[in-house]
Design an enzyme around this catalytic site. Structure first.
Site, PDB file in Angstrom:
ATOM      1  N   ASP A  13     -45.319  19.068   4.023  1.00 29.34           N
ATOM      2  CA  ASP A  13     -46.561  19.817   4.140  1.00 29.34           C
ATOM      3  C   ASP A  13     -46.864  20.090   5.609  1.00 29.34           C
ATOM      4  O   ASP A  13     -46.979  19.154   6.416  1.00 29.34           O
ATOM      5  CB  ASP A  13     -47.733  19.034   3.536  1.00 29.34           C
ATOM      6  CG  ASP A  13     -47.651  18.935   2.024  1.00 29.34           C
ATOM      7  OD1 ASP A  13     -46.829  19.657   1.418  1.00 29.34           O
ATOM      8  OD2 ASP A  13     -48.410  18.141   1.445  1.00 29.34           O
ATOM      9  N   LYS A  40     -45.759  17.937  -5.402  1.00 26.98           N
ATOM     10  CA  LYS A  40     -46.409  17.270  -6.534  1.00 26.98           C
ATOM     11  C   LYS A  40     -45.641  16.045  -7.033  1.00 26.98           C
ATOM     12  O   LYS A  40     -46.228  15.013  -7.340  1.00 26.98           O
ATOM     13  CB  LYS A  40     -46.620  18.268  -7.672  1.00 26.98           C
ATOM     14  CG  LYS A  40     -47.750  19.237  -7.412  1.00 26.98           C
ATOM     15  CD  LYS A  40     -48.082  20.058  -8.637  1.00 26.98           C
ATOM     16  CE  LYS A  40     -49.376  20.817  -8.401  1.00 26.98           C
ATOM     17  NZ  LYS A  40     -50.534  19.928  -8.220  1.00 26.98           N
ATOM     18  N   GLY A  41     -44.328  16.164  -7.121  1.00 18.19           N
ATOM     19  CA  GLY A  41     -43.556  15.026  -7.600  1.00 18.19           C
ATOM     20  C   GLY A  41     -43.666  13.840  -6.665  1.00 18.19           C
ATOM     21  O   GLY A  41     -43.929  12.709  -7.094  1.00 18.19           O
ATOM     22  N   LEU A 220     -62.107  18.336 -13.070  1.00 19.51           N
ATOM     23  CA  LEU A 220     -63.148  19.279 -12.641  1.00 19.51           C
ATOM     24  C   LEU A 220     -63.649  18.972 -11.241  1.00 19.51           C
ATOM     25  O   LEU A 220     -64.826  19.150 -10.932  1.00 19.51           O
ATOM     26  CB  LEU A 220     -64.310  19.247 -13.639  1.00 19.51           C
ATOM     27  CG  LEU A 220     -63.947  19.517 -15.106  1.00 19.51           C
ATOM     28  CD1 LEU A 220     -65.161  19.324 -16.005  1.00 19.51           C
ATOM     29  CD2 LEU A 220     -63.371  20.923 -15.278  1.00 19.51           C
ATOM     30  N   ASP A 251     -52.949  15.448  -7.679  1.00 19.71           N
ATOM     31  CA  ASP A 251     -51.725  14.651  -7.818  1.00 19.71           C
ATOM     32  C   ASP A 251     -52.047  13.161  -7.834  1.00 19.71           C
ATOM     33  O   ASP A 251     -51.415  12.391  -8.569  1.00 19.71           O
ATOM     34  CB  ASP A 251     -50.764  14.948  -6.675  1.00 19.71           C
ATOM     35  CG  ASP A 251     -50.258  16.380  -6.709  1.00 19.71           C
ATOM     36  OD1 ASP A 251     -50.202  16.956  -7.809  1.00 19.71           O
ATOM     37  OD2 ASP A 251     -49.922  16.916  -5.642  1.00 19.71           O
ATOM     38  N   SER A 281     -58.749   9.309  -2.266  1.00 20.83           N
ATOM     39  CA  SER A 281     -57.727  10.100  -1.581  1.00 20.83           C
ATOM     40  C   SER A 281     -58.318  11.230  -0.753  1.00 20.83           C
ATOM     41  O   SER A 281     -57.743  11.595   0.283  1.00 20.83           O
ATOM     42  CB  SER A 281     -56.726  10.670  -2.598  1.00 20.83           C
ATOM     43  OG  SER A 281     -57.272  11.770  -3.300  1.00 20.83           O
TER      44      SER A 281
END
Length: 304
Positions: A13, A40-41, A220, A251, A281
């Site tokens: 990233d 994502k993984g 949400l 994630d 997070s």
């Protein structure tokens, strides 16, 4: 032993922090840049591992410095990386993430992730495991992997993000589908927003359940989540957070949810825990580096 098996993407990233996003054709000075592990993984595997579950990741990286750094980061976080494949001549996946005003916009160059194949998954599924996948790797491979896991009796969790065309049979192999409001709207062709009435969110989740998945979890954002099964639609309030960066929050939710399922909790209990983990997070920069430990989540729960 129960464990979490993640099949999915790995990215480096490139995070740009700026006061605001530029308008088309405009240049904004004063941004700060960070290079942080993501995808994502990888994010979901890190989330599960930091919460104390034995975790393995199957995926693909390039034979470049980013790929080496991603492998090292996983190993440093006790994620089993024997299932990672290095694709010669390919660049590792890369995501450009612009963070402004506590929100983000993401553009992904998939790189080696495009080469992920079901043949790279060298372990046989077991009934005690939770298998997790997303839509950042080839859908055909994901479908085959999840079908095999389901047939072996493992519990399967599919994060339907980002939305891609998928074979109808895929959802019949899925125990729990997890989507945010945008993905739920796209997957069901309904107008759903984070502020929509819970009844509307639940109706959209039931539309997805009608396609074969056993349960649907709609996330949400700060509002929390909704868990929809054949019997109930349960709203779970979000946890308060001092937001720094929302990248990877979804994630974190998926990884924490899978970890709690593997620990033997119900989907509703797992979603309550995952809400709190995701709140932890967003109070740090980055995706994978922001994933909380079990001790941090426990401390937040104790203050609730």
């Amino acid at each position: 032993m129960s464990r979490v098996i993640v099949c999915g993407s790995l990215n480096m990233d490139v995070v740009l922090q700026s006061p605001r996003r530029p308008r088309p054709g405009e240049t904004v000075l004063g941004a700060e840049v960070s290079f942080l592990p993501g995808g994502k993984g990888l994010n979901q595997a890190i989330a599960a591992a930091r919460l104390g579950l034995p975790t393995s990741l199957f995926g693909a990286v390039g034979d470049d410095p980013f790929g080496k750094r991603l492998r090292s980061f996983l190993a440093d976080n006790d994620v089993d990386t024997l299932g990672l494949h290095v694709v010669p001549g390919q660049a590792s996946g890369l995501a450009l993430i612009q963070v402004a005003e506590s929100d983000n916009a993401i553009t992904v160059a998939s790189g080696a992730n495009r080469h992920f194949s079901e043949t790279m998954v060298s372990t046989e599924p077991h009934a005690s495991e939770v298998w997790v996948a997303q839509f950042e790797t080839p859908i055909e491979a994901t479908s085959i992997v999840m079908r095999k896991a389901h047939e072996a009796g493992a519990r399967t969790v599919l994060n339907m993000a980002p939305i891609q065309p998928y074979p109808a049979a895929l959802l019949k192999s899925i125990d729990v589908a997890v989507l945010n409001e945008i993905e739920l709207s796209q997957a069901t062709d309904t107008a759903i927003a984070a502020s929509s009435p819970i009844s509307a969110v639940a109706d959209a989740c039931h539309r997805l359940r009608a396609k074969g998945v056993r349960a649907v979890v709609a996330t949400l954002g700060p509002r929390g989540s909704v868990v929809v099964t054949a019997e109930h639609a349960t709203e779970i309030p979000g946890a308060r957070a001092e937001v720094v960066d929302t990248t990877g929050a979804g994630d974190c939710f998926v990884g924490a949810f899978a970890a709690r399922l593997a620990a033997g909790t119900t989907p509703i209990e797992a979603a309550r825990y995952a809400n709190v983990a995701a709140a932890c997070s967003v109070e740090r920069l980055g995706a994978a580096p922001s994933m909380p430990t079990a001790e941090e989540v426990a401390a937040r729960l104790a203050r609730a």
